[in-house]
Design an enzyme around this catalytic site. Structure first.
Site, PDB file in Angstrom:
ATOM      1  N   TYR A  25       0.850  -1.199   0.000  1.00 21.28           N
ATOM      2  CA  TYR A  25       0.000   0.000   0.000  1.00 21.28           C
ATOM      3  C   TYR A  25       0.888   1.252   0.000  1.00 21.28           C
ATOM      4  O   TYR A  25       1.554   1.562   0.992  1.00 21.28           O
ATOM      5  CB  TYR A  25      -0.940   0.027   1.209  1.00 21.28           C
TER       6      TYR A  25
ATOM      7  N   SER B  32     -12.935  -4.882   1.776  1.00 25.44           N
ATOM      8  CA  SER B  32     -13.904  -4.105   0.988  1.00 25.44           C
ATOM      9  C   SER B  32     -15.357  -4.457   1.369  1.00 25.44           C
ATOM     10  O   SER B  32     -16.194  -4.698   0.498  1.00 25.44           O
ATOM     11  CB  SER B  32     -13.684  -4.300  -0.514  1.00 25.44           C
TER      12      SER B  32
ATOM     13  N   LEU C  63     -17.604  -2.614   2.345  1.00 25.02           N
ATOM     14  CA  LEU C  63     -18.529  -1.565   1.885  1.00 25.02           C
ATOM     15  C   LEU C  63     -18.553  -1.493   0.368  1.00 25.02           C
ATOM     16  O   LEU C  63     -18.993  -0.489  -0.211  1.00 25.02           O
ATOM     17  CB  LEU C  63     -18.110  -0.204   2.462  1.00 25.02           C
ATOM     18  N   GLY C  64     -18.062  -2.565  -0.278  1.00 27.49           N
ATOM     19  CA  GLY C  64     -18.077  -2.554  -1.747  1.00 27.49           C
ATOM     20  C   GLY C  64     -17.249  -1.404  -2.300  1.00 27.49           C
ATOM     21  O   GLY C  64     -17.649  -0.744  -3.246  1.00 27.49           O
TER      22      GLY C  64
ATOM     23  N   GLY D  70     -16.803   1.356  -1.059  1.00 27.93           N
ATOM     24  CA  GLY D  70     -17.532   2.595  -0.819  1.00 27.93           C
ATOM     25  C   GLY D  70     -18.900   2.635  -1.464  1.00 27.93           C
ATOM     26  O   GLY D  70     -19.783   3.387  -1.043  1.00 27.93           O
ATOM     27  N   PHE D  71     -19.130   1.802  -2.478  1.00 30.79           N
ATOM     28  CA  PHE D  71     -20.371   1.886  -3.253  1.00 30.79           C
ATOM     29  C   PHE D  71     -21.607   1.574  -2.412  1.00 30.79           C
ATOM     30  O   PHE D  71     -22.662   2.199  -2.577  1.00 30.79           O
ATOM     31  CB  PHE D  71     -20.289   0.913  -4.434  1.00 30.79           C
TER      32      PHE D  71
HETATM   33  N1  LIG Z   1      -6.341  -8.397   0.897  1.00 33.69           N
HETATM   34  C1  LIG Z   1      -6.598  -7.665  -0.151  1.00 33.69           C
HETATM   35  O1  LIG Z   1      -6.290  -8.023  -1.284  1.00 33.69           O
HETATM   36  C2  LIG Z   1      -7.296  -6.370   0.043  1.00 33.69           C
HETATM   37  C3  LIG Z   1      -7.893  -5.693  -1.049  1.00 33.69           C
HETATM   38  C4  LIG Z   1      -8.546  -4.486  -0.806  1.00 33.69           C
HETATM   39  C5  LIG Z   1      -8.610  -3.974   0.472  1.00 33.69           C
HETATM   40  N2  LIG Z   1      -8.019  -4.623   1.510  1.00 33.69           N
HETATM   41  C6  LIG Z   1      -8.074  -4.119   2.896  1.00 33.69           C
HETATM   42  O2  LIG Z   1      -9.433  -3.968   3.254  1.00 33.69           O
HETATM   43  C7  LIG Z   1      -9.681  -2.632   3.681  1.00 33.69           C
HETATM   44  C8  LIG Z   1     -11.100  -2.212   3.336  1.00 33.69           C
HETATM   45  O3  LIG Z   1     -11.368  -2.334   1.966  1.00 33.69           O
HETATM   46  P1  LIG Z   1     -11.516  -1.085   0.983  1.00 33.69           P
HETATM   47  O4  LIG Z   1     -10.943   0.105   1.630  1.00 33.69           O
HETATM   48  O5  LIG Z   1     -11.004  -1.544  -0.339  1.00 33.69           O
HETATM   49  O6  LIG Z   1     -13.066  -0.950   0.759  1.00 33.69           O
HETATM   50  P2  LIG Z   1     -14.343  -0.587   1.668  1.00 33.69           P
HETATM   51  O7  LIG Z   1     -14.004  -0.690   3.093  1.00 33.69           O
HETATM   52  O8  LIG Z   1     -15.442  -1.418   1.141  1.00 33.69           O
HETATM   53  O9  LIG Z   1     -14.642   0.918   1.231  1.00 33.69           O
HETATM   54  C9  LIG Z   1     -13.717   1.953   1.367  1.00 33.69           C
HETATM   55  C10 LIG Z   1     -14.295   3.179   0.695  1.00 33.69           C
HETATM   56  O10 LIG Z   1     -15.531   3.511   1.328  1.00 33.69           O
HETATM   57  C11 LIG Z   1     -15.514   4.844   1.763  1.00 33.69           C
HETATM   58  N3  LIG Z   1     -16.242   4.884   3.038  1.00 33.69           N
HETATM   59  C12 LIG Z   1     -15.916   4.254   4.189  1.00 33.69           C
HETATM   60  N4  LIG Z   1     -16.846   4.487   5.135  1.00 33.69           N
HETATM   61  C13 LIG Z   1     -17.770   5.282   4.568  1.00 33.69           C
HETATM   62  C14 LIG Z   1     -18.974   5.871   5.037  1.00 33.69           C
HETATM   63  N5  LIG Z   1     -19.407   5.648   6.279  1.00 33.69           N
HETATM   64  N6  LIG Z   1     -19.688   6.658   4.184  1.00 33.69           N
HETATM   65  C15 LIG Z   1     -19.267   6.863   2.917  1.00 33.69           C
HETATM   66  N7  LIG Z   1     -18.135   6.308   2.410  1.00 33.69           N
HETATM   67  C16 LIG Z   1     -17.389   5.536   3.226  1.00 33.69           C
HETATM   68  C17 LIG Z   1     -14.054   5.214   1.913  1.00 33.69           C
HETATM   69  O11 LIG Z   1     -13.931   6.598   1.748  1.00 33.69           O
HETATM   70  P3  LIG Z   1     -12.622   7.419   2.203  1.00 33.69           P
HETATM   71  O12 LIG Z   1     -11.467   6.715   1.538  1.00 33.69           O
HETATM   72  O13 LIG Z   1     -12.873   8.756   1.627  1.00 33.69           O
HETATM   73  O14 LIG Z   1     -12.547   7.394   3.672  1.00 33.69           O
HETATM   74  C18 LIG Z   1     -13.422   4.404   0.787  1.00 33.69           C
HETATM   75  O15 LIG Z   1     -13.524   5.111  -0.433  1.00 33.69           O
HETATM   76  C19 LIG Z   1      -8.578  -1.817   2.996  1.00 33.69           C
HETATM   77  O16 LIG Z   1      -8.356  -0.587   3.637  1.00 33.69           O
HETATM   78  C20 LIG Z   1      -7.408  -2.760   3.075  1.00 33.69           C
HETATM   79  O17 LIG Z   1      -6.798  -2.680   4.357  1.00 33.69           O
HETATM   80  C21 LIG Z   1      -7.371  -5.821   1.306  1.00 33.69           C
END
Ligand SMILES: NC(=O)c1ccc[n+]([C@@H]2O[C@H](COP(=O)([O-])OP(=O)(O)OC[C@H]3O[C@@H](n4cnc5c(N)ncnc54)[C@H](OP(=O)(O)O)[C@@H]3O)[C@@H](O)[C@H]2O)c1
Length: 343
Positions: A63, A215, A217-218, A220-221
């Site tokens: 990252y 992910s 939260l999809g 963020g979607f």
């Molecule tokens: N193992 C893997 O291959 C892999 C792949 C992807 C992710 N990950 C890990 O999983 C974690 C979470 O996944 P992710 O970050 O991809 O996706 P996520 O948690 O599904 O969504 C993150 C997105 O949602 C937005 N968000 C979060 N809370 C919100 C709320 N209450 N209202 C509106 N928008 C909101 C964030 O905005 P902001 O950014 O503006 O805060 C960001 O754009 C990552 O941080 C990472 O540590 C691991």
């Protein structure tokens, strides 16, 4: 809406007793993927998470090519006690912007040493192989990871996006505490990917492996905050993502609108409903929603207090059954369960 200060509680990952907060904080977006990040707000978000009882912090050496681990290291300086620190190895950026996978034992060791330095800690609580390297027998990779445990540099081992077959081979070498894979209302592949009863989820549970949905939260979607592809900034990775472009975007908006309608009925936000659904999948499930802002973190933490009835769960299942989302999870499909022989 439940109060933002509701305690998240704890859950245990794996059979060797890795107790973590029932919801973690995904730190990836503080260094890459979803638009520009403010360093001060990112660090304040980590601090607020710890205050609210969100003590499982998720990062990776890839990252921001080390940036994220350094940031997390800075944020937890002087606060190491009570933090469960999870990081990952095996992926690195190539000069052309691609990603390379390296599961060779010598790379496992070199990556762990570098992560410990960037994080400024003596031990990593949960060390994941980020992607299984199809060119290196997983026994060799996990064997090298197990040596790190024996040396006290790592406490527990994890795999990310591994196939059912790889999980079986890995646990024959060393206990695996956690499987980190994408799992959310619009990504339910984990429940169905694999042959017969050998789904990824089924095999992980057979071996007592905790599930860490990424992910949730999809990307963020599922919060409903994204209404148009124009909502993404220039440097936002989602601009080119199959689920966020063209007709898929429009189709997926219908799915999220149905989630929003149910959330409104329940007096919670769509994001809270999406997180509550993941949390309701079992006591062995610990989602790691990602954010770089305190306000979103507080909203997400409050999802811990949302209780879903059997009827709520059935309605969500009808809105978003496996396969409901339009578009693939990645531009390059080999990135999902890339080591899987049944792909
Ligand atoms: N193992 C893997 O291959 C892999 C792949 C992807 C992710 N990950 C890990 O999983 C974690 C979470 O996944 P992710 O970050 O991809 O996706 P996520 O948690 O599904 O969504 C993150 C997105 O949602 C937005 N968000 C979060 N809370 C919100 C709320 N209450 N209202 C509106 N928008 C909101 C964030 O905005 P902001 O950014 O503006 O805060 C960001 O754009 C990552 O941080 C990472 O540590 C691991």
């Amino acid at each position: 809406m439940p109060p933002a200060t509701s305690p998240v509680g704890t859950r245990t990952l794996g059979r060797d007793g890795l107790t973590v907060s029932a919801q973690g904080l995904g730190c990836m977006g503080m260094s890459q993927m979803y638009g520009a990040a403010d360093r001060t707000e990112s660090i304040a978000t980590v601090h607020r998470a710890l205050e609210l009882g969100v003590t499982l912090l998720d990062t990776s050496d890839v990252y921001g090519s080390g940036h994220n681990e350094e940031l997390v290291g800075e944020a937890i300086a002087g606060r190491r006690d009570g933090v469960q620190l999870a990081t990952k190895f095996s992926l690195s950026r190539t000069p052309d912007g691609g990603v390379r996978i390296d599961g060779r034992p010598e790379n496992v060791r070199a990556c762990a040493e570098a992560s410990l330095r960037r994080l400024r800690v003596e031990v990593i609580d949960l060390y994941y192989q980020h992607r299984v390297d199809p060119r290196v027998p997983i026994e060799d990779t996990v064997g090298a990871m197990a040596e790190l445990v024996a040396e006290g540099k790592v406490r527990h081992l994890g795999l990310s996006e591994a196939s059912a077959a790889s999980i079986r081979r890995a646990v024959a070498v060393h206990p695996i505490a956690a499987l980190q894979s994408e799992w959310s209302l619009w990504t339910r592949d984990l429940e169905v990917h694999g042959a017969g009863r050998d789904t990824v989820l089924g095999v992980a549970r057979e071996h007592g492996i905790g599930i860490v949905p990424f992910s949730p939260l999809g990307r963020g979607f599922l919060t409903g905050a994204i209404r148009s592809p124009e909502d993404f900034g220039e440097d936002d990775w989602r601009r080119g993502h199959p689920r966020f472009t063209g007709e898929a975007f429009t189709a997926n908006l219908r799915l999220v609108d149905a989630v929003r309608a149910l959330a409104q009925e329940r007096g919670v936000t769509a994001g809270q409903l999406a997180l509550a659904w993941v949390l309701a999948q079992g006591e062995d499930v610990v989602p790691i929603p990602g954010t770089k802002r305190r306000a979103y973190l507080e909203e997400n933490v409050a999802a811990a207090a949302v209780e879903l009835s059997a009827e709520d769960l059935a309605r969500l299942d009808a809105i978003a059954p496996p396969g409901a989302a339009a578009g693939g999870r990645y531009v390059d499909s080999s990135y999902a369960y890339g080591d899987s022989p049944e792909r």
